[in-house]
Design an enzyme around this catalytic site. Structure first.
Site, PDB file in Angstrom:
ATOM      1  CB  ILE A  61      -4.670   2.514   1.554  1.00  0.00           C
ATOM      2  CG1 ILE A  61      -4.393   3.540   0.458  1.00  0.00           C
ATOM      3  CG2 ILE A  61      -4.784   1.109   0.960  1.00  0.00           C
ATOM      4  CD1 ILE A  61      -3.028   3.397  -0.187  1.00  0.00           C
ATOM      5  CB  CYS A  62      -6.490  -1.211   3.892  1.00  0.00           C
ATOM      6  SG  CYS A  62      -7.056  -2.835   4.431  1.00  0.00           S
ATOM      7  CB  ALA A  63      -5.927  -0.755   8.656  1.00  0.00           C
ATOM      8  CB  ALA A  64      -4.795   4.329   6.615  1.00  0.00           C
TER       9      ALA A  64
ATOM     10  CD  GLU B 218      -2.805  -1.272   2.363  1.00  0.00           C
ATOM     11  OE1 GLU B 218      -3.548  -2.264   2.423  1.00  0.00           O
ATOM     12  OE2 GLU B 218      -2.735  -0.422   3.283  1.00  0.00           O
TER      13      GLU B 218
END
Length: 105
Positions: free
Chosen positions: A102-105, A17
């Site tokens: 992105i994703c968990a961010a 990522e």
């Protein structure tokens, strides 16, 4: 003037990522500022070590046109705990500058 994108990295970031975003932006001739949270040598979630250009604390609050936050655990949590990064993201939001998470961010 060439646009600049801040990509902050904290220990535990998701390598694909972060590295993919950095690579694609640089291929598009966009200035990417890779900033380490607390140290310049940052270790990804799968053991990849990246040496950043600067420390996040060295970046002015208005020092970029966009911020992209890579996910990964515990990298995303480490980024979330940074008061400096929260200030940068809030300023970008207030000024309608793009923010990517992105994703968990």
């Amino acid at each position: 003037m060439q646009p600049s994108v801040l990509v902050p990295l904290a220990n535990g970031f998701e390598e694909i990522e972060a590295i993919t975003i950095i690579d694609v932006l640089r291929r598009g001739d966009i200035d990417v500022i890779i900033a380490g949270l607390g140290e310049k040598n940052v270790i990804g979630a799968h053991g990849l070590e990246v040496v950043t250009q600067v420390l996040l604390d060295e970046i002015p609050v208005d020092g970029c046109d966009m911020v992209v936050l890579p996910g990964g655990m515990p990298g995303a949590d480490n980024l979330r705990q940074s008061e400096k990064l929260r200030t940068i993201v809030q300023k970008c939001n207030h000024e309608n500058r793009p923010i990517g998470a992105i994703c968990a961010a």
